[in-house]
Write a protein that holds these residues in place. Sequence first.
Motif, mmCIF file in Angstrom:
data_model
loop_
_atom_site.group_PDB
_atom_site.id
_atom_site.type_symbol
_atom_site.label_atom_id
_atom_site.label_comp_id
_atom_site.label_asym_id
_atom_site.label_seq_id
_atom_site.Cartn_x
_atom_site.Cartn_y
_atom_site.Cartn_z
ATOM 1 N N GLU A 172 -18.796 20.690 21.291
ATOM 2 C CA GLU A 172 -17.869 19.682 20.776
ATOM 3 C C GLU A 172 -18.242 19.335 19.349
ATOM 4 O OE1 GLU A 172 -17.971 15.960 22.923
ATOM 5 O OE2 GLU A 172 -16.869 14.900 21.366
ATOM 6 N N GLU A 203 -21.512 7.314 20.270
ATOM 7 C CA GLU A 203 -20.778 8.454 19.718
ATOM 8 C C GLU A 203 -19.556 7.963 18.932
ATOM 9 O OE1 GLU A 203 -18.682 11.315 22.036
ATOM 10 O OE2 GLU A 203 -17.794 9.853 23.381
ATOM 11 N N GLU A 237 -12.950 8.428 18.455
ATOM 12 C CA GLU A 237 -13.135 9.781 17.936
ATOM 13 C C GLU A 237 -11.882 10.639 18.063
ATOM 14 O OE1 GLU A 237 -15.754 12.191 20.423
ATOM 15 O OE2 GLU A 237 -14.923 11.295 22.238
ATOM 16 N N ASP A 270 -23.855 14.556 23.506
ATOM 17 C CA ASP A 270 -23.372 14.190 22.166
ATOM 18 C C ASP A 270 -24.510 13.599 21.356
ATOM 19 O OD1 ASP A 270 -20.194 14.206 22.503
ATOM 20 O OD2 ASP A 270 -21.079 13.337 24.318
ATOM 21 N N ALA A 278 -16.831 16.148 16.598
ATOM 22 C CA ALA A 278 -15.951 14.975 16.591
ATOM 23 C C ALA A 278 -16.049 14.240 15.260
ATOM 24 C CB ALA A 278 -16.329 14.028 17.732
ATOM 25 N N HIS A 292 -19.912 13.246 15.256
ATOM 26 C CA HIS A 292 -20.986 13.792 16.087
ATOM 27 C C HIS A 292 -20.683 15.212 16.537
ATOM 28 C CE1 HIS A 292 -18.218 11.605 18.845
ATOM 29 N NE2 HIS A 292 -18.430 12.625 19.647
HETATM 30 ZN ZN ZN Z 1 -17.354 13.032 21.469
#
Ligand code: ZN
Lengths: 420, 420
Positions: free
Chosen positions: A327, A351, A261, A390, A329, A356
Amino acid sequence: MDTHQTSLSPQSPTHAQRLDRLAELAVRVGLNLAPGQELVMTAPVEALPLARRITEQAYRAGASLVTTILGDDEMALARYRHASEDSFDTAPGWLFDGMAEAFRRGAARLAIVGDNPTLLAGEDAERVARANRARSIAYRPALELITATAINWSLVASATPAWAVTVFPDLPAEAALARLWDAIFAASRVDEADPVGAWAAHNARLMEKRTMLNARRYAALRFRGPGTDLTVGLADGHAWMGGLSTAKNGITGNPNIPTEEVFTTPHRTVTEGVVSATKPLSYQGTLIRDIRVRFEAGRITEAQASTGQAVLERMIGTDEGARMLGEVALVPNSNPISRSGLLFFNTLFDENAASHIALGQAYSKCFLDQNLDAAALDAAGANRSLIHVDWMIGSAETDVDGIDATGIAEPLMRAGEWVK
Amino acid sequence: MDTHQTSLSPQSPTHAQRLDRLAELAVRVGLNLAPGQELVMTAPVEALPLARRITEQAYRAGASLVTTILGDDEMALARYRHASEDSFDTAPGWLFDGMAEAFRRGAARLAIVGDNPTLLAGEDAERVARANRARSIAYRPALELITATAINWSLVASATPAWAVTVFPDLPAEAALARLWDAIFAASRVDEADPVGAWAAHNARLMEKRTMLNARRYAALRFRGPGTDLTVGLADGHAWMGGLSTAKNGITGNPNIPTEEVFTTPHRTVTEGVVSATKPLSYQGTLIRDIRVRFEAGRITEAQASTGQAVLERMIGTDEGARMLGEVALVPNSNPISRSGLLFFNTLFDENAASHIALGQAYSKCFLDQNLDAAALDAAGANRSLIHVDWMIGSAETDVDGIDATGIAEPLMRAGEWVK
Ligand SMILES: [Zn+2]
Ligand SMILES: [Zn+2]
Ligand SMILES: [Zn+2]
Ligand SMILES: [Zn+2]
């Protein structure tokens, strides 16, 4: 070429050799452990063989001391089965405070993950939530040193029997364990001819994307796909991270093995729209399926799931920040973990199969200015919470646009792949 | 009656049942764990089955939280095999400080012992000594809370494969493990019809001897036997302990399971004469055989051993207090552990086979006044050291006299048994 034959050829590494290579990656690539540095490791007791290899590799790399805290699922379950109702708000603060102290004294941190994804699925959800909340509060001082990358830290995975049968429910236990090990070794680039070199090349590719995204200074990202039309505002002064990370102690390593990511910090009050998870979420022993959520002014205002809705609601009710983003990503759909087609029931892997978002605590390192204090982080839009969870929203049907400060959109990903 | 047949009879408890009984003894008799009390447990990873039973019993008894720190011999060895020379003065102070903090917050402490007696026998003695010294210094704050019985704590044993083959070197590994379990269960009174009741009766017998000795107010004890003529001065205001102990948190339990001794604090400057060990001493992975020592004015002035002399010398060189006495204990030769005829290579068992002395740290609780401060303890003759090492000096050939303040001797033990 017959891959089966290849895997049986005399050149094929043994399981012990692959474990050693993974241990070496954990110490040299993940942690980049410094000579004389102390190491605090946590691991499920079933991961003892890998933990022993990592201990050896860490001492070979010059560790001053390796201390491992082994966790045991049966002991964890015994609590839910036998402890008194009024005991579930207790957490081992003395242990977590000790770990925080070790980090302040310069120790590195390695966690071997291998959790049984459904361990607590049959236990009382209220008890689980209380115990996790107490644990989160007690762990906060240590976690803040980790999220602020005060120290070099890393996650690496060990296959464990309960995890393996969750991922491969149709296989006999032993075959499931072997298949999960294969998947972990492949995703962690252990089977490449030169694993350390392969990680250097991979980190360079991730750095290219980070550099491109950091140059664009997008105000927001827009995700579109089945059941999803979500605009995620980005924090003021946000920086994209991914792959290598330099901790405040000056050491550069890979906090996640594997990782695919690039990610940054959203602005906690700007996200709008609806989003549908593209994979089930394994959260503290429960599988939450078909999450569908509406964001208004950054906050979740509606949340549904086909299974695990009560756990989902408890999760986002942990605190005010638990219903806002910490977050976002971007992950191309074509990467090795995604291509494996497996659902790992573990965030470290899943993830990396898809773009995500995460609910909860933001990473303070995802800013151009690495030295923002709490007030400045807050003003920039960084979220705060006891949780950081996540969940996957990307797939081969997902398009992502970058939106600049004037509202102009440009394509970043189409059908799950980078446009350039 | 054929004991073999008895052990196969349908009424015989299974191994799992005996483990459960031992776990229950650890929690209810050893710790007497209070409802709502936290428990900090340490155990070798091979003792996981017993640790799990204890965890369950502790929660059933109302523990608010059980946290177990599992140790692993292979990781310990990896350090000696692979760590750099300059790293051996490091210890996990953060963990020990955390444990001390847990005790201050009211946690109880249980240690499952099952160490491989010869684990470190092949490692560099200088490294072992440095690592142990660093560990002792780091552990001191936690240990002081234990030796001062600020909290209820207890030791209990689990058979482990490496320990078992040391005790039964001529048996196959599996048979050795089963025999060691039998010996542990027997010594711990697990096989009695009513183990908790058997411990109550045993504690009452030990209390009788304590009361008798406390009434006599001896100034010294004189031990005579082959190679031994030793007069051990007793500390001013000393009190005899044994069996039940009431911690400063008000909880009364058995700090050792098993236990057969009554013991008190010697005066650190008064011991005179020569003494020969009657059993080998297993000290930090090395067996020290045929110890023969001369005391003058309380201090060891000559020390010999037929094997392990270098380790013995390092041990008594740890600090000034390491060559002076911190404990003297009386154990009749006829007790179950002694009658087993086994050398367990473990102090928890072997000290209960014979009268013994300990070099190093004294127990501050072994005084009529339980609230003496450091200066008062010092003035009374209590020793201080980083170590506390028991070694056996009694046998079926040992006579013990009590000597009163005027120098008059009266017989306490003859040929290893109480005179009355
Ligand atoms: Zn992440
Ligand atoms: Zn995340
Ligand atoms: Zn003793
Ligand atoms: Zn002792």
